[in-house]
Design an enzyme around this catalytic site. Sequence first.
Site, mmCIF file in Angstrom:
data_model
loop_
_atom_site.group_PDB
_atom_site.id
_atom_site.type_symbol
_atom_site.label_atom_id
_atom_site.label_comp_id
_atom_site.label_asym_id
_atom_site.label_seq_id
_atom_site.Cartn_x
_atom_site.Cartn_y
_atom_site.Cartn_z
ATOM 1 N N ASP A 75 0.871 -1.180 0.000
ATOM 2 C CA ASP A 75 0.000 0.000 0.000
ATOM 3 C C ASP A 75 0.902 1.222 0.000
ATOM 4 O OD1 ASP A 75 -2.173 1.891 0.467
ATOM 5 O OD2 ASP A 75 -3.306 0.205 1.295
ATOM 6 N N ASP A 124 -10.431 0.505 -3.639
ATOM 7 C CA ASP A 124 -11.215 1.640 -4.107
ATOM 8 C C ASP A 124 -11.825 1.254 -5.455
ATOM 9 O OD1 ASP A 124 -12.178 4.037 -5.167
ATOM 10 O OD2 ASP A 124 -10.532 5.220 -4.344
ATOM 11 N N ASP A 160 -17.235 -5.322 -1.939
ATOM 12 C CA ASP A 160 -18.658 -5.105 -1.692
ATOM 13 C C ASP A 160 -19.272 -4.278 -2.811
ATOM 14 O OD1 ASP A 160 -17.100 -2.836 -0.803
ATOM 15 O OD2 ASP A 160 -18.944 -2.025 0.042
#
Length: 226
Positions: A75, A124, A160
């Site tokens: 990250d 994202d 999701d």
Amino acid sequence: MSKKKLQHFAENETFANFFQPSIITPQPEFRNKGCWNDIYFRNSNPIYLELGCGKGEYTVGLGRKYSNRNYIGVDIKGARMWRGAKTALEEQINNVAFVRTQIGFLWNFFGPKEISGIWITFPDPHPALSERNKRLTSPRFLGYYRPLLKDDAVIHLKTDDEGLYRYTLEIIEEEGHQLLFSTDDLYMNAPQEEACSIQTFYENRWLLEGKTIKYLRFTLKSLING
């Protein structure tokens, strides 16, 4: 920048399992590149990446569950990654490490065919059409991963977001990759899947709110065809 963030950044510098040689322009000959098993993990176990690992909950969870595999969370947000790195050290989870860099620089840190698989967990979704090239399952990013992956490497997506899930299915079909499994309701339709065995804090909250979790896994065409 908050005092707490500054403290986390400073502490990251002391962690043996945290690597950030240069955030913006990492050196091509990073010491561990192509040699993670020999130099850092000191074993011959397969290496898996979690991309966009955030606080590292999933990376650490995988490391706890599979002691015969190595996991590296990647990250750019060092203050968030601090939590995962610190937890791994506190619990002496020696098969977990973290690399702070942009995903476009992965080739600077890993050698050809060094990686046995990739997890992309709740990235994202970049819902705007103009941002589709920023999606971690876009052809652009799949191109970054391809040279690093072993021939049988599997890419996992857990999200999701319905739009990202559908988009990834479309890319897999359009690009001729091999879809191994997919479901738009993981816990209802496939509770036996490995992807069900670890839940992040936010994933658990989303499930309590009634959201469904989508999951798929696939192999890149070029790897299948050798």
